[in-house]
Design a protein around this motif. Structure first.
Motif, PDB file in Angstrom:
ATOM      1  N   GLU A   1       8.962   4.295  -6.663  1.00  0.00           N
ATOM      2  CA  GLU A   1       7.962   3.525  -5.910  1.00  0.00           C
ATOM      3  C   GLU A   1       7.498   2.318  -6.696  1.00  0.00           C
ATOM      4  O   GLU A   1       7.256   1.239  -6.133  1.00  0.00           O
TER       5      GLU A   1
ATOM      6  N   LEU B   1       1.940   2.097  -3.463  1.00  0.00           N
ATOM      7  CA  LEU B   1       0.709   2.393  -4.215  1.00  0.00           C
ATOM      8  C   LEU B   1       0.183   3.768  -3.854  1.00  0.00           C
ATOM      9  O   LEU B   1      -0.222   4.552  -4.726  1.00  0.00           O
ATOM     10  N   ALA B   2       0.175   4.059  -2.550  1.00  0.00           N
ATOM     11  CA  ALA B   2      -0.314   5.355  -2.081  1.00  0.00           C
ATOM     12  C   ALA B   2       0.504   6.475  -2.711  1.00  0.00           C
ATOM     13  O   ALA B   2      -0.041   7.488  -3.165  1.00  0.00           O
ATOM     14  N   ASN B   3       1.831   6.270  -2.747  1.00  0.00           N
ATOM     15  CA  ASN B   3       2.698   7.289  -3.343  1.00  0.00           C
ATOM     16  C   ASN B   3       2.427   7.459  -4.825  1.00  0.00           C
ATOM     17  O   ASN B   3       2.309   8.580  -5.324  1.00  0.00           O
TER      18      ASN B   3
ATOM     19  N   THR C   1       9.854   9.952  -8.413  1.00  0.00           N
ATOM     20  CA  THR C   1       9.299   9.302  -7.224  1.00  0.00           C
ATOM     21  C   THR C   1       8.382   8.155  -7.632  1.00  0.00           C
ATOM     22  O   THR C   1       8.461   7.042  -7.098  1.00  0.00           O
TER      23      THR C   1
ATOM     24  N   ARG D   1      10.100  -0.282  -6.311  1.00  0.00           N
ATOM     25  CA  ARG D   1      10.006  -0.909  -5.000  1.00  0.00           C
ATOM     26  C   ARG D   1       8.891  -1.954  -4.979  1.00  0.00           C
ATOM     27  O   ARG D   1       9.052  -3.060  -4.469  1.00  0.00           O
TER      28      ARG D   1
ATOM     29  N   ARG E   1       0.805  -1.226   0.000  1.00  0.00           N
ATOM     30  CA  ARG E   1       0.000   0.000   0.000  1.00  0.00           C
ATOM     31  C   ARG E   1       0.832   1.265   0.000  1.00  0.00           C
ATOM     32  O   ARG E   1       0.409   2.267  -0.575  1.00  0.00           O
ATOM     33  N   THR E   2       1.992   1.225   0.672  1.00  0.00           N
ATOM     34  CA  THR E   2       2.783   2.449   0.757  1.00  0.00           C
ATOM     35  C   THR E   2       3.238   2.912  -0.635  1.00  0.00           C
ATOM     36  O   THR E   2       2.983   4.067  -0.998  1.00  0.00           O
TER      37      THR E   2
ATOM     38  N   LYS F   1      -0.207   6.746  -6.535  1.00  0.00           N
ATOM     39  CA  LYS F   1      -1.504   7.361  -6.772  1.00  0.00           C
ATOM     40  C   LYS F   1      -1.451   8.864  -6.472  1.00  0.00           C
ATOM     41  O   LYS F   1      -1.899   9.686  -7.254  1.00  0.00           O
ATOM     42  N   ALA F   2      -0.884   9.187  -5.304  1.00  0.00           N
ATOM     43  CA  ALA F   2      -0.874  10.589  -4.887  1.00  0.00           C
ATOM     44  C   ALA F   2      -0.075  11.456  -5.857  1.00  0.00           C
ATOM     45  O   ALA F   2      -0.511  12.536  -6.259  1.00  0.00           O
ATOM     46  N   TYR F   3       1.112  10.965  -6.261  1.00  0.00           N
ATOM     47  CA  TYR F   3       1.948  11.769  -7.159  1.00  0.00           C
ATOM     48  C   TYR F   3       1.323  11.870  -8.539  1.00  0.00           C
ATOM     49  O   TYR F   3       1.317  12.924  -9.161  1.00  0.00           O
TER      50      TYR F   3
ATOM     51  N   GLU G   1      10.823  15.566 -10.597  1.00  0.00           N
ATOM     52  CA  GLU G   1      11.014  14.867  -9.315  1.00  0.00           C
ATOM     53  C   GLU G   1       9.851  13.935  -9.018  1.00  0.00           C
ATOM     54  O   GLU G   1      10.039  12.803  -8.554  1.00  0.00           O
ATOM     55  N   PHE G   2       8.638  14.448  -9.284  1.00  0.00           N
ATOM     56  CA  PHE G   2       7.448  13.639  -9.010  1.00  0.00           C
ATOM     57  C   PHE G   2       7.462  12.369  -9.844  1.00  0.00           C
ATOM     58  O   PHE G   2       7.157  11.278  -9.367  1.00  0.00           O
TER      59      PHE G   2
END
Lengths: 128, 602
Positions: free
Chosen positions: B425, B394-396, B421, B428, B391-392, B398-400, B417-418
């Motif tokens: 992710e 995935l959360a990143n 990231t 990872r 989830r971590t 999605k958010a970015y 940069e985004f």
């Protein structure tokens, strides 16, 4: 109408997520303070009253719920609304968290930054 | 051919013999007692008489000196009355009676009694039978005044006969007779009780003996009052003819469960199960239990006939029977925590009524689920970890992605940069999925290796490059010391590289800022030795082997703070072993650790 910007404290151990949350809330006009873990967030919150706290649940040293419990006992942030970000939504019941620990709202990962922004604006002014 | 006889049963014979011998012993003892009392009474009478003779002789001597014999007749008569003497007399030196308890004989010539002679010092005497048939001792003591003999004193005392003895014994009869008699009867009763199962067994054996030879023998179960009786019942149950024709419904129900319709094999099968199977009667006592039950309950004693509820309550950590409150007519399942010498164990108990209701008893099954519980716990922990690990990122992402898509105030640098990231992710996430796939093939043993000829130095350099940014980012020193003579080797390139990256990643993760991570590799004795050393939190001695177990996560808070699957090290060790090598750990808590992979090159 000219008012002072609302303040928000972000507690999140994942650096990337901390940054994007900060980015989203700044976009909504908040003045953002960020902490890399629960203990650091608690240290900051002891000396300053915030309009909102956004915290991750799973963090080293102090979990989100533990942080909320401490905030509710504090003189500075006893009534500050708290949004809890959790990756384990299934385990923690929203009602229990609200009634027992004083968590105002919950957001499950992965979440949308705009959804977080809207929730943050909704929470402002709502006292616990 | 044996025929039925009406002889006494074995226990009755035993009791009868016991009583016979006891009575003989009592008779002999009584005879002895009578004889002893008789001779005691005789000796007592003689002693009394002798002392009386002495006293009376002295009194008469004094009387003869002082009054010349005036009171002698009175003294003699008095002595007879008081001393309960048969008769008493004083004989003058001329042989005539000077005094006699029978006054008619005064002055008559002495009649000397005839019998056996007795002697006690200066006193002699005669034992004779008088006209009434009594045994009488006549004692004769010489009388003298001023050293002149003046005649003799004769005193006759009846010797106590058997009547006296009986009279004497009768006084002690309640204690002397009732006591032993009571003990004997109690012994008889106890003997009868103890041997009762033997009577039942004997009856059963006699019945078998009387059956014709061409029938397979039948025997009946008896009351399970002793071990022997339970043993008999087991033999009875094992009898093939008993299994086909059983009138007792409860037993039949039990046998259905136990053995279907033929004894030995099913029973042996039940005995050999690792799951404990027990059958209890309506009162909860164990009728049957296989070996696993005793082992699971940790009981060395015979458990058949014991109440299973008490056994369980005694074992439970809470000292309560977990099934105490549940209905006895329904099937119930419960878990029981048992404290043993080697730590807590968890037992799963299931109880079901035999034949539908509790009146015929219950069948129990017991299983040790400690290992299962541990596996469940580590699986739960793994799911927690995996959920977080998935989830971590995935959360990143999605958010970015959303921020990029919606934001119009983002400058070009930030946009780049985004995107980086999101890329990091996603990597990872991909690595975690790879880990999962590897571990799942490791699970089913399908993780094979494909050896190709590789340049070892290049392989290790590439692995180091992958982890270098992370180490730099955390402000640590990274030292790579690779021997010049590593050469080429036949290895699975991807897997060895994965192992080294994993070890370096761990070293980076668990070493605080300012620490050092060192990668060294040498070739010695046809072995490739790869070492990853760090100056991090280290691993406690008791956890040194456990880190290679799947899903294991150290209890050390410094480790708990970090995200991990608990899969990396087991996988790394498996890779080393697939190369017929080994991965070992040397560590001290707080001083960092060194992982050494030894890979044979032949």
């Amino acid at each position: 109408m000219l008012t002072a910007p609302k303040t928000v404290l972000i507690a999140e151990d994942n650096a990337a997520l901390r940054r994007v949350i900060g980015f989203a809330l700044k976009g909504c006009g908040f003045e953002v303070t960020a902490a890399p873990d629960g203990a650091e967030a608690w240290r900051i919150a002891e000396g300053q009253t915030f309009d909102l706290v956004v915290t991750d649940q799973q963090m080293p040293h102090l979990t989100g719920v533990e942080l909320v419990e401490q905030l509710r006992q504090s003189t500075t942030n006893a009534k500050t609304p708290v949004i809890l970000l959790t990756a384990k939504g299934m385990e923690l019941e929203a009602d229990t968290l609200r009634e027992q620990y004083g968590v105002s709202a919950m957001l499950h990962k992965p979440f949308s930054p705009s959804q977080l922004g809207a929730l943050a604006e909704e929470m402002i002014g709502q006292l616990v | 051919m044996l025929t039925s006889t009406n002889q006494l049963g074995f226990p009755r014979r035993v009791v009868a013999l016991y009583l016979l011998f006891c009575l003989s012993a009592v008779l002999l003892l009584s005879t002895g007692a009578v004889m002893a009392v008789d001779s005691l009474l005789k000796a007592q009478a003689a002693g009394d008489a002798l002392s009386q003779v002495g006293r009376l002789a002295a009194a008469i001597e004094i009387d003869l000196v002082t009054t010349g014999g005036e009171k002698t007749q009175a003294l003699v008569e008095n002595a007879r009355k008081e001393g309960r003497l048969t008769w008493c007399a004083v004989v003058a030196p001329d042989g005539r009676y000077l005094a006699h308890s029978d006054p008619t004989l005064l002055g008559a010539i002495e009649i000397e009694p005839i019998g056996s002679q007795l002697r006690w010092g200066a006193i002699d005497g005669v034992r004779y039978s008088d006209e009434n048939g009594l045994i009488v001792n006549a004692y004769r003591a010489p009388l003298s005044t001023n050293n002149e003999p003046v005649g003799s004193l004769v005193m006759a005392v009846a010797v106590p006969g058997w009547k006296g003895v009986v009279k004497n014994l009768a006084e002690h009869a309640p204690l002397a007779i009732v006591g032993p008699l009571g003990v004997i009867l109690l012994g008889g009763w106890w003997l009868r009780r103890t041997t009762r199962p033997l009577a039942d067994i004997e009856r059963g054996l006699s019945a078998i003996a009387r059956q014709p030879y061409d029938d397979s023998p039948r025997c009946e179960a008896i009351a399970p009052s002793s071990l022997a009786a339970i043993g008999w019942n087991r033999i009875a149950q094992a009898m093939p003819s008993n299994l086909v024709d059983q009138s007792d419904e409860a037993t039949q129900a039990k046998l259905r469960v136990l053995a279907g319709n033929a004894g030995g094999k099913q029973r042996a099968a039940i005995e050999s199960l690792s799951e404990g199977i027990a059958i209890t009667d309506a009162e909860g006592r164990i009728d049957f239990a296989n070996r696993a039950v005793a082992a699971l309950l940790g009981s060395d004693d015979e458990i058949e006939g014991v109440s299973i509820d008490e056994l369980l309550a005694g074992l439970a950590s809470t000292k309560e029977n977990p099934l105490a409150g549940s209905s006895r007519d329904a099937e119930v399942v419960s878990e029981l925590q048992v404290a043993t010498g080697s730590g807590d164990r968890m037992l799963r108990l299931a109880r079901a009524p035999l034949g539908g209701d509790a009146s015929t008893g219950h069948v129990w099954s017991l299983r040790d689920i400690t290992q299962q519980k541990l596996t469940d716990a580590s699986r739960d922990q793994f799911i927690d970890t995996a959920t977080h690990e998935l989830r971590t990122p995935l959360a990143n992402i999605k958010a970015y992605a959303e921020t990029l898509a919606m934001g119009d105030m983002i400058d070009i640098e930030e946009q780049k940069e985004f995107c980086n990231t999101i890329n990091a992710e996603a990597t990872r996430l991909a690595r975690f999925v790879d880990d999962l796939l590897s571990i799942s093939s490791l699970e089913v043993g399908s993780l094979g290796i494909q050896r190709t000829t590789v340049d070892v130095r290049r392989l290790l350099d590439e692995a180091a490059d992958k982890i270098r940014p992370t180490i730099k980012q955390r402000g640590m020193t990274f030292e790579v010391k690779l021997s010049e003579k590593l050469g080429e080797a036949r290895l699975d390139k991807d897997k060895v590289s994965g192992m080294v990256v994993n070890l370096l990643g761990n070293a980076a993760k668990y070493t605080p800022e300012g620490g050092t991570v060192t990668l060294t590799a040498v070739r010695e004795d046809e072995q490739l030795k790869i070492e990853v050393r760090d100056t991090g939190v280290g691993i406690a001695a008791d956890e040194a082997e456990k880190v290679f177990e799947k899903f294991f996560r150290s209890a050390n808070p410094a480790v708990q703070d970090q995200v991990g699957t608990g899969l990396g090290l087991p996988l790394a060790r498996e890779i080393a072993r697939l190369h017929r090598g080994e991965l070992t750990l040397a560590s001290k808590l707080g001083e960092g650790c060194t992982f050494t992979a030894l890979l044979p090159l032949q």
